[in-house]
Structures are given as structure tokens and as C-alpha cells.
Design an enzyme around this catalytic site. Sequence first.
Site, PDB file in Angstrom:
ATOM      1  N   TYR A 122       0.825  -1.512  -0.277  1.00 25.09           N
ATOM      2  CA  TYR A 122      -0.021  -0.165  -0.134  1.00 25.09           C
ATOM      3  C   TYR A 122       0.608   1.364   0.337  1.00 25.09           C
ATOM      4  O   TYR A 122       0.845   2.702  -0.144  1.00 25.09           O
ATOM      5  CB  TYR A 122      -0.910   0.179   1.121  1.00 25.09           C
ATOM      6  CG  TYR A 122      -1.724  -0.968   0.801  1.00 25.09           C
ATOM      7  CD1 TYR A 122      -2.771  -0.707   0.153  1.00 25.09           C
ATOM      8  CD2 TYR A 122      -2.166  -1.848   1.453  1.00 25.09           C
ATOM      9  CE1 TYR A 122      -4.227  -1.550  -0.262  1.00 25.09           C
ATOM     10  CE2 TYR A 122      -3.159  -2.907   1.709  1.00 25.09           C
ATOM     11  CZ  TYR A 122      -3.987  -2.654   0.609  1.00 25.09           C
ATOM     12  OH  TYR A 122      -5.267  -3.776   0.902  1.00 25.09           O
ATOM     13  N   GLU A 146      -7.094 -29.555   6.891  1.00 24.84           N
ATOM     14  CA  GLU A 146      -6.539 -28.659   6.163  1.00 24.84           C
ATOM     15  C   GLU A 146      -7.903 -27.389   5.537  1.00 24.84           C
ATOM     16  O   GLU A 146      -7.351 -26.416   5.598  1.00 24.84           O
ATOM     17  CB  GLU A 146      -7.138 -29.126   4.786  1.00 24.84           C
ATOM     18  CG  GLU A 146      -7.043 -28.519   3.559  1.00 24.84           C
ATOM     19  CD  GLU A 146      -7.565 -29.261   2.266  1.00 24.84           C
ATOM     20  OE1 GLU A 146      -7.670 -29.141   1.200  1.00 24.84           O
ATOM     21  OE2 GLU A 146      -7.988 -30.309   2.474  1.00 24.84           O
ATOM     22  N   ASP A 188      -8.558 -33.245   2.487  1.00 28.91           N
ATOM     23  CA  ASP A 188      -9.509 -33.558   1.457  1.00 28.91           C
ATOM     24  C   ASP A 188      -8.932 -34.850   0.857  1.00 28.91           C
ATOM     25  O   ASP A 188      -8.083 -35.164   0.117  1.00 28.91           O
ATOM     26  CB  ASP A 188      -9.744 -32.100   0.726  1.00 28.91           C
ATOM     27  CG  ASP A 188     -11.124 -32.177   1.322  1.00 28.91           C
ATOM     28  OD1 ASP A 188     -11.871 -32.167   2.222  1.00 28.91           O
ATOM     29  OD2 ASP A 188     -11.521 -31.205   1.157  1.00 28.91           O
TER      30      ASP A 188
END
Length: 345
Positions: free
Chosen positions: A86, A172, A225
Site C-alpha cells: 500500500y 486442511e 480432503d
Amino acid sequence: MAFAPMGPEASFFAVLDQHRASLLAALRRGGGEPAGGGTPQASSSEVLASIESVIQDIITSVARNEAPAFTIGNRSSWENIKDIYYTDSQLFGNQTVVDNIINDISCMLKVPRMSLHILSTSKGLIAGNLRYIEEDGTRVHCTCGATAVAVPSNIQGIRNLITDAKFLLIVEKDATFQRLLDDNFCNRMSPCIMITGKGVPDLNTRLLVKKLWDTFHIPVFALVDADPHGIEIMCIYKYGSMAMSFEAHNLTVPAIRWLGLLPSDIKRLNIPRDTLIPLTKRDQMKLDSVLKRPYVTCQPFWRKESQRERGRNIGRGRSRLHAPRARCGILSRISRIAPRAKGRR
């Protein structure tokens, strides 16, 4: 060993202790990471070479009649990487450009990002049996309740870590992490520590997992997963990522074991078809990439499970951990995973 509704059986923790003893023995034999871990100190010749390289770049610029641009800012305070972006967002364009620049500088100077006094924003969460003191003196007491604690931004600054945990579970997905908290997992499997990077882990979450391993050397399990992206995320914790490969020794824990959800669990747990998500072309490409990696090709168990995922593409797909039967199966497995942990390296 079946999961006990009122708490894990004592033999489960006895096996975990045996697993931890085998990990420590491997470290002492030199078969694992050095017990001290951490960042290797750069030699004086390496530091001098880095300085000479910078000077050479300046001389080259002068020889080309170009004004050398080399600015040394005040490094007495810490900078957040988003703050750097920024300062001139139009110049950088996006945050990824800043990330890549910082990584390139770290790689060129052969120092970790922390040595540049640059902090990354944390997104991870941690819960369970852990206490520590942050750099500013704040005392943090993680609990086994429904509320998790944010991973600190300055991992190197935390001290006085205390735990009685028998194992560390990496989760996860944030949704799975929160559901395990709601299911009172930490209390049912107490004492333990549970951490999530909310998908692809940020730098601080990886640093914290590494610090916990270096400090306590307790067994570490990954719960992801049953799809190529879940396997990829586990590999980041265990072996590192391409983007941060130059700093892998500070970020990885090769001792991590794959707890689940395994592709073979989908059939074993009779998970309904309507909870399965079809593999996309991108998923297939990711899976092919994972199967070609050396650390997968040399591990028969991993390769077998990954190939199950490929063979199940037609009419099946990937299973998510928040499916009810998947959660029940994982709760059952964690009470008997340690005896088979050596096969899941």
C-alpha cells in the site's frame, strides 16, 4: 482399536508414545532433521558474497550511466507485507508482485524473510493443549473449547511454549476444523493440538507447525480432503512449496503422517454418492503432477492412494471431510492410526 465414546483408550496414547520414541531415535541416528532445527547461520563468506553482489550491481548501473537505486530503510521496526504494497499500490499492481519481490530478495541474500523484518498476515487457527508468550509479553492459552486462537504474526518471537499434547493434527479446511471443535474433538482426544491453515497454508502457519515439531517432537498427522488439492496441501507442510523452496529447511516437517481422508476411505466408509464432487480437468492435471513427484513415486502407499483417486474419476469424484460418515471414520481412525503410521510416510 475402536474409538471409545468417553475418551481414547490408554493403549492409544501408549502407541503414540512409542511412535514419538521412534521419531526421536531417528533424529539421534541422523535419519531425520537435526534436533535443533531452525535457520542455519550464514557463514561470513556467504554474507560477504551477498554484499559484493549488491555492490557489483551498483557498479554495473554506474557503468551504464544509470542511476543506481539502492535504499536501506529503518530496520529497527517490523513491516507487514501488505503495508509495503500500500505504500505504492499503483507501482506494484497487486500483492503477488510484492510477495515475489520479497521472496527473490530472501533467496538472493540467503536469509529467511524474518531477517528482513517483514511479517506476513496470518490466517491460520490453533486450538488444544498449548500455552506460550508472544514477543510483546502477551500470554496465550489455547484451549480445547469451541473458540480457536489466531496463529501469531511473529512466530520467531514467541517463547516459553508449554504443552502436554501427545500429537499435533493439521486440518486442511477451516470448516472441518470448526466442525471438529464443535464435535469436542480436542477434549475427546485430549491432550492434543489442532491447527489449520484454512486451505493452502500461509507462511506463519507453516512456521508454527515447524516450531512445534522442533520444540516438542510429537507425532504430526495431516487430515486433508481425498482429492489432488488436499494431497498437494499436505505435501506443502511435509516437503515444501516451489515458491519457498529456498527456505524449505525452515518450513517443512518430513515426519508428518497422512491420517486421511484417504481415497480408499470413500468405499470403506460407504460415503453416499451425492456427497462426492466430480473431479475436474484441472483436478486431473494436478493429480498427474503429484504422481510424478519423486517423494510420491518412492512411497508405494501414497502412490496407491493417488492412483485410486485417478481410477475413481468416472462416476465418483472427490469426497470432502465434512461429510458425516467421513468425520466418523476419521474419529475412529485417529484412535488406531499410530500402529500403521510408518506406512504413511
